[in-house]
Scaffold this motif. Structure first.
Motif, PDB file in Angstrom:
ATOM      1  N   LEU A 105       3.899 -13.292   6.579  1.00 16.06           N
ATOM      2  CA  LEU A 105       4.703 -12.355   5.960  1.00 16.06           C
ATOM      3  C   LEU A 105       4.298 -12.320   4.734  1.00 16.06           C
ATOM      4  N   VAL A 106       4.303 -13.228   4.061  1.00 18.15           N
ATOM      5  CA  VAL A 106       3.693 -13.542   2.535  1.00 18.15           C
ATOM      6  C   VAL A 106       2.501 -12.764   2.515  1.00 18.15           C
ATOM      7  N   GLY A 107       1.375 -13.166   3.311  1.00 18.05           N
ATOM      8  CA  GLY A 107      -0.145 -12.772   3.304  1.00 18.05           C
ATOM      9  C   GLY A 107      -0.018 -11.234   3.544  1.00 18.05           C
ATOM     10  N   TRP A 108       0.970 -10.790   4.180  1.00 13.61           N
ATOM     11  CA  TRP A 108       0.897  -9.087   4.294  1.00 13.61           C
ATOM     12  C   TRP A 108       1.191  -8.647   3.021  1.00 13.61           C
ATOM     13  N   VAL A 109       2.218  -9.063   2.453  1.00 12.06           N
ATOM     14  CA  VAL A 109       2.441  -8.520   0.986  1.00 12.06           C
ATOM     15  C   VAL A 109       1.680  -8.779   0.046  1.00 12.06           C
ATOM     16  N   GLU A 112      -4.554  -8.581  -2.572  1.00 15.97           N
ATOM     17  CA  GLU A 112      -5.806  -9.146  -2.882  1.00 15.97           C
ATOM     18  C   GLU A 112      -7.023  -8.164  -3.026  1.00 15.97           C
ATOM     19  N   GLY A 113      -7.604  -7.897  -4.039  1.00 16.16           N
ATOM     20  CA  GLY A 113      -8.655  -7.091  -4.312  1.00 16.16           C
ATOM     21  C   GLY A 113      -8.364  -5.762  -4.533  1.00 16.16           C
ATOM     22  N   ALA A 117      -6.678  -0.207  -1.279  1.00 17.31           N
ATOM     23  CA  ALA A 117      -6.799  -0.742   0.095  1.00 17.31           C
ATOM     24  C   ALA A 117      -5.850  -1.732   0.646  1.00 17.31           C
ATOM     25  N   TYR A 118      -5.053  -2.322  -0.413  1.00 19.62           N
ATOM     26  CA  TYR A 118      -3.876  -3.064   0.034  1.00 19.62           C
ATOM     27  C   TYR A 118      -2.913  -2.336   0.472  1.00 19.62           C
ATOM     28  N   LEU A 119      -2.576  -1.234  -0.396  1.00 16.78           N
ATOM     29  CA  LEU A 119      -1.453  -0.220   0.083  1.00 16.78           C
ATOM     30  C   LEU A 119      -1.483   0.573   1.487  1.00 16.78           C
ATOM     31  N   GLU A 120      -2.870   0.701   1.672  1.00 18.42           N
ATOM     32  CA  GLU A 120      -3.367   1.489   3.053  1.00 18.42           C
ATOM     33  C   GLU A 120      -3.101   0.326   4.179  1.00 18.42           C
ATOM     34  N   ARG A 121      -3.372  -0.731   3.948  1.00 13.51           N
ATOM     35  CA  ARG A 121      -3.206  -1.876   4.895  1.00 13.51           C
ATOM     36  C   ARG A 121      -1.701  -2.049   5.299  1.00 13.51           C
TER      37      ARG A 121
END
Length: 193
Positions: A105-109, A112-113, A117-121
């Motif tokens: 869960l921490v990894g999802w939020v 990185e980079g 792309a993070y917001l899209e992911r």
């Protein structure tokens, strides 16, 4: 009136409030997560100057009191959601100390980079991770007007409307809160970015 959450009351006060709502084992798990987050974030401050831990407690309070979340992994992830992104802590350390699901869960939020792309992911994130992200952003934007940089207020408002508000769609309380927030802060869309 738009509901706001206040982490400045501190963990002892929130813990006392939650004692009638959460099992003792969940409170003990949160004790450990809060202690870890406080240690790792140390003296970090938010842009308006408040201690960083207040933000983490606000995200937790959103999930407990507004959304009714009771899953201890989700609640611990809310407290730990920035520990990898904003401190030298690794995801492996989170996994070792708090287990694979909290680390996931921490990894999802964790950004990185590339921010876009993070917001899209996040569109593909599991519901539990989205709950943590929506609570995180809610804490960030509930008092957006106190951010010391007007340009940041405007750009963060626009980003939230474009990327986070759609994630709240169909998510009950979050959908309603973000809709009301967007209306209450619409004037920020007219500020220069």
């Amino acid at each position: 009136m738009l509901r706001t959450f206040d982490g400045s009351v501190g963990w002892p006060a929130l813990r006392t409030r939650y004692a009638g709502e959460l099992p003792a084992a969940t409170l003990a798990a949160l004790d450990e997560a809060v202690e870890f987050a406080a240690e790792r974030h140390g003296d970090q401050r938010r842009p308006a100057g408040e201690p960083y831990l207040e933000h983490l407690l606000e995200a937790l309070d959103v999930l407990v009191t507004a959304v009714g979340a009771r899953d201890p992994d989700v609640l611990r992830a809310a407290v730990l959601h920035d520990v990898v992104e904003d401190t030298p802590t690794t995801l492996d350390e989170v996994r070792e100390r708090f287990g694979p699901r909290v680390a996931e869960l921490v990894g999802w939020v964790t950004k990185e980079g590339d921010r876009a792309a993070y917001l899209e992911r996040l569109r593909d994130a599991p519901d539990a991770a989205l709950a943590v992200k929506l609570a995180d952003r809610l804490s960030n934007v509930q008092r957006l007007r106190t951010h010391p940089r007007p340009a940041k207020r405007a750009s963060y408002y626009r980003e939230t409307v474009a990327t986070i508000v759609p994630l709240a769609a169909g998510r009950g309380w979050f959908e309603e809160w973000y809709r009301d927030w967007q209306t209450a802060h619409a004037d920020l869309d007219r500020e220069p970015a």
